[in-house]
Scaffold this active site. Structure first.
Site, PDB file in Angstrom:
ATOM      1  N   GLU A 210       0.882  -1.182   0.000  1.00 23.04           N
ATOM      2  CA  GLU A 210       0.000   0.000   0.000  1.00 23.04           C
ATOM      3  C   GLU A 210       0.910   1.220   0.000  1.00 23.04           C
ATOM      4  O   GLU A 210       1.348   1.679   1.047  1.00 23.04           O
ATOM      5  CB  GLU A 210      -0.903  -0.034   1.244  1.00 23.04           C
ATOM      6  CG  GLU A 210      -1.875  -1.205   1.273  1.00 23.04           C
ATOM      7  CD  GLU A 210      -3.016  -1.042   0.271  1.00 23.04           C
ATOM      8  OE1 GLU A 210      -3.305   0.097  -0.133  1.00 23.04           O
ATOM      9  OE2 GLU A 210      -3.617  -2.060  -0.109  1.00 23.04           O
ATOM     10  N   CYS A 244      -2.399   9.572   2.134  1.00 18.54           N
ATOM     11  CA  CYS A 244      -1.851   8.951   0.918  1.00 18.54           C
ATOM     12  C   CYS A 244      -2.712   9.234  -0.309  1.00 18.54           C
ATOM     13  O   CYS A 244      -2.197   9.308  -1.414  1.00 18.54           O
ATOM     14  CB  CYS A 244      -1.697   7.454   1.120  1.00 18.54           C
ATOM     15  SG  CYS A 244      -3.239   6.657   1.589  1.00 18.54           S
TER      16      CYS A 244
HETATM   17  P1  NAD Z   1       7.041   5.198   7.760  1.00 23.96           P
HETATM   18  O1  NAD Z   1       8.285   6.009   7.778  1.00 23.96           O
HETATM   19  O2  NAD Z   1       6.179   5.112   8.950  1.00 23.96           O
HETATM   20  O3  NAD Z   1       7.432   3.752   7.262  1.00 23.96           O
HETATM   21  C1  NAD Z   1       6.492   2.701   7.225  1.00 23.96           C
HETATM   22  C2  NAD Z   1       7.089   1.479   7.859  1.00 23.96           C
HETATM   23  O4  NAD Z   1       8.254   1.072   7.142  1.00 23.96           O
HETATM   24  C3  NAD Z   1       7.508   1.671   9.308  1.00 23.96           C
HETATM   25  O5  NAD Z   1       6.921   0.649  10.084  1.00 23.96           O
HETATM   26  C4  NAD Z   1       9.021   1.579   9.288  1.00 23.96           C
HETATM   27  O6  NAD Z   1       9.543   0.949  10.427  1.00 23.96           O
HETATM   28  C5  NAD Z   1       9.305   0.764   8.051  1.00 23.96           C
HETATM   29  N1  NAD Z   1      10.581   1.112   7.431  1.00 23.96           N
HETATM   30  C6  NAD Z   1      11.039   2.349   7.175  1.00 23.96           C
HETATM   31  N2  NAD Z   1      12.241   2.287   6.567  1.00 23.96           N
HETATM   32  C7  NAD Z   1      12.535   0.970   6.430  1.00 23.96           C
HETATM   33  C8  NAD Z   1      13.640   0.253   5.879  1.00 23.96           C
HETATM   34  N3  NAD Z   1      14.694   0.869   5.343  1.00 23.96           N
HETATM   35  N4  NAD Z   1      13.594  -1.102   5.902  1.00 23.96           N
HETATM   36  C9  NAD Z   1      12.540  -1.739   6.451  1.00 23.96           C
HETATM   37  N5  NAD Z   1      11.479  -1.092   6.985  1.00 23.96           N
HETATM   38  C10 NAD Z   1      11.479   0.225   6.991  1.00 23.96           C
HETATM   39  O7  NAD Z   1       6.073   5.690   6.619  1.00 23.96           O
HETATM   40  P2  NAD Z   1       6.387   6.506   5.297  1.00 23.96           P
HETATM   41  O8  NAD Z   1       7.002   5.608   4.302  1.00 23.96           O
HETATM   42  O9  NAD Z   1       6.986   7.832   5.582  1.00 23.96           O
HETATM   43  O10 NAD Z   1       4.841   6.747   4.909  1.00 23.96           O
HETATM   44  C11 NAD Z   1       4.465   7.707   4.010  1.00 23.96           C
HETATM   45  C12 NAD Z   1       4.211   7.051   2.669  1.00 23.96           C
HETATM   46  O11 NAD Z   1       3.241   6.022   2.831  1.00 23.96           O
HETATM   47  C13 NAD Z   1       3.633   7.998   1.668  1.00 23.96           C
HETATM   48  O12 NAD Z   1       4.197   7.718   0.419  1.00 23.96           O
HETATM   49  C14 NAD Z   1       2.155   7.654   1.666  1.00 23.96           C
HETATM   50  O13 NAD Z   1       1.505   7.963   0.463  1.00 23.96           O
HETATM   51  C15 NAD Z   1       2.206   6.182   1.899  1.00 23.96           C
HETATM   52  N6  NAD Z   1       0.973   5.713   2.487  1.00 23.96           N
HETATM   53  C16 NAD Z   1       0.214   4.856   1.766  1.00 23.96           C
HETATM   54  C17 NAD Z   1      -0.990   4.425   2.272  1.00 23.96           C
HETATM   55  C18 NAD Z   1      -1.861   3.482   1.508  1.00 23.96           C
HETATM   56  O14 NAD Z   1      -2.816   2.980   2.083  1.00 23.96           O
HETATM   57  N7  NAD Z   1      -1.583   3.207   0.245  1.00 23.96           N
HETATM   58  C19 NAD Z   1      -1.407   4.848   3.535  1.00 23.96           C
HETATM   59  C20 NAD Z   1      -0.585   5.709   4.243  1.00 23.96           C
HETATM   60  C21 NAD Z   1       0.609   6.128   3.725  1.00 23.96           C
END
Ligand code: NAD
Length: 484
Positions: A210, A244
């Site tokens: 997602e 998102c």
């Molecule tokens: P985040 O930084 O919270 O990361 C998400 C998860 O990934 C966390 O649990 C984190 O521990 C893990 N993570 C981060 N870096 C990692 C790595 N190098 N290796 C392994 N795991 C790792 O969230 P984010 O990525 O900043 O979220 C924002 C993004 O998510 C935006 O692009 C947004 O559009 C997208 N998003 C999508 C949805 C959807 O339903 N499609 C919903 C919310 C957010």
């Protein structure tokens, strides 16, 4: 790290015990989750407030309502979702039992994101429990208060061995990803999405990703701009733009650009008052890193409204940028903040071309009185989901699968789609040992006569309904006798 391996092992052992197979058990766990949400509502709202500066009313409607709705739906519909589905049979299986049976996959890993820290963990968790899996839950460390609360609460309400919570940041998630899972649902950005998928590939684990992206919003000239801009303003600036499926940028003809700006400005005042900083309905950017990232996107841009910022409180005012160049930095990456660029296009054809030159977005929005134009935009573009004449709302209809396509993700969930995502659709065909004569057609030795009969029965299309099939079955018996 050892604790993490043990948590996964315990979850697998608990799954193997078979206790989450029964529907009664699953419904009992879902009921316990519902009780948790009711009993601990204040603490949940408090944690979300601490993470995102979100007032109780908004936290309730953005996060808790969705969870309660999903729980109620899953509890009511689980027996019908889980019931075996009979399928149509062909001539060779006319006497047999043929059905699809939904079976749990095993141990599922759910990795949540910080922007809606409660619902983005709970909603997939509900689907995975309903489908009969063990689930390892990994909330985002960035929304630390909600993450800790989830880790504290879940074991008090649901089976702690089947549904462990792992907290921590990148090192912990990296370690977790070395373990073997039977499905991973990850919510977050595309860069980490690739890391998750690569780790999953080592175990041939299927993934639901997602992800995000730049969701375009085309406004047609033939449209009630006041209504369109009110809906866009709501979806863009809720959660301080950190949604998102927020409309990332607007595409419209130059002749309506100023009117769009005026309408959005008027709505902002209606929603947040004279001083948006004092509005209880306006959230903050999650942390300083994201604050600086979003602010940097404003450099060199024409700010038609907003632009004020305060680093100490991670406040960025609702901002509108006009006449934005398609090559600008703000048009390169997902904004994920309260900044709304307007890019002008000459026509709907140019808007479609613009959208199709970029990665497939998670959502696409089109506003117009003209249904034909809406259908044309839908049929000539691709995106995870579409809402026409509104934004965000396709997310809230549980009968629609929620997910991305291409760079915005793969797979989908919500309602029954979650149940299906976390289930294996097992093909079941139950025959008996009678009438083996009819099988001579497929047994050696082969002959031209057998091939001709097989062609007749398998390739000919009969639209005669049940009677026709019975006649054909009789012919099959005759064929078997002749061949014998
Ligand atoms: P985040 O930084 O919270 O990361 C998400 C998860 O990934 C966390 O649990 C984190 O521990 C893990 N993570 C981060 N870096 C990692 C790595 N190098 N290796 C392994 N795991 C790792 O969230 P984010 O990525 O900043 O979220 C924002 C993004 O998510 C935006 O692009 C947004 O559009 C997208 N998003 C999508 C949805 C959807 O339903 N499609 C919903 C919310 C957010």
């Amino acid at each position: 790290m050892e604790a993490m391996r043990q948590a996964v092992e315990r979850a697998r052992a608990a799954f193997k015990s078979g206790r989450c197979r029964s529907l009664e058990f699953r419904i009992q766990q879902l009921k316990a989750l519902e009780r948790m949400v009711h009993e601990r509502e204040k603490e949940i709202l408090g944690a979300i407030e601490a993470d995102l500066h979100k007032c109780g009313h908004n936290a309730y409607s953005h996060e808790i309502l969705g969870v309660l709705g999903e729980l109620a739906l899953a509890m009511a519909k689980l027996p019908s979702w889980a019931a075996p589905q009979a399928v149509k049979r062909n001539l060779l299986t006319l006497r047999d039992e043929a059905y699809i049976c939904a079976e749990p996959l095993g141990v599922v890993l759910i990795i949540g994101a910080w922007n809606y820290p409660f619902v983005l963990v709970m909603q997939p968790l509900i689907g995975a429990i309903a489908a009969g899996n063990a689930v390892v839950v990994k909330p985002s460390e960035i929304s630390e208060h909600t993450a800790q609360l989830i880790a504290d609460l879940l074991p008090q309400y649901i089976d702690p061995e089947l549904y462990p919570v792992v907290t921590g940041g990148v090192p912990e998630t990296t370690e977790l990803l070395t373990q073997r899972f039977d499905h991973i649902l990850y919510t977050g950005n595309s860069v980490v999405g690739k890391i998750v998928m690569a780790a999953a590939a080592k175990h041939l684990t299927p993934v639901t990703l997602e992800l995000g992206g730049k969701s375009p919003c085309y406004i047609d000239k033939d449209c009630d701009l006041a209504v369109a801009c009110r809906r866009i303003t709501w979806g863009k600036y809720m959660n301080c733009g950190q949604t998102c499926i927020a409309p990332d940028y607007i595409l419209c003809e130059p002749s309506i650009q100023d009117k769009v700006v005026e309408n959005i400005k008027r709505t902002l005042q209606e929603f947040y008052g004279e001083d948006v900083k004092k509005s209880p309905d306006y959230e903050r950017i999650i942390n300083k890193r994201h604050f600086r990232r979003v602010l940097a996107l404003l450099e060199g841009q024409k700010i038609a409204h907003g632009g004020e910022a305060d680093e100490a409180s991670c406040f960025i005012a609702p901002t509108i940028l006009t006449n934005v160049s398609p090559e600008a930095k703000v048009m390169e990456e997902e904004i994920f903040g309260p900044v709304l660029p307007i890019v002008t296009v000459k026509s709907v054809d140019e808007a479609i071309e613009f959208i199709n030159r970029r990665e497939k977005p998670l959502a696409l929005y089109v506003f117009s009185n003209n249904k034909k134009l809406i259908k044309r935009v839908i049929s000539e573009t691709s995106s995870g989901g579409v809402t026409a004449n509104d934004v965000i709302m396709h997310f809230f209809l549980a009968t629609l699968p929620f997910g991305g396509v291409g760079n915005s993700g793969m797979g989908a969930y919500h309602g029954q789609h979650s149940f299906e995502t976390f289930s294996h659709r097992r093909s079941c065909l139950i025959k008996d040992l009678k009438m083996d004569g009819a099988n001579k057609l497929r047994y050696p030795p082969s002959s031209q006569k057998k091939v001709d009969w097989a062609k007749f029965f398998l390739l000919k299309r009969f639209n005669k309904g049940r009677v026709g099939l019975i006649v054909l079955a009789l012919l099959g018996v005759v064929a078997a006798v002749v061949i014998k």
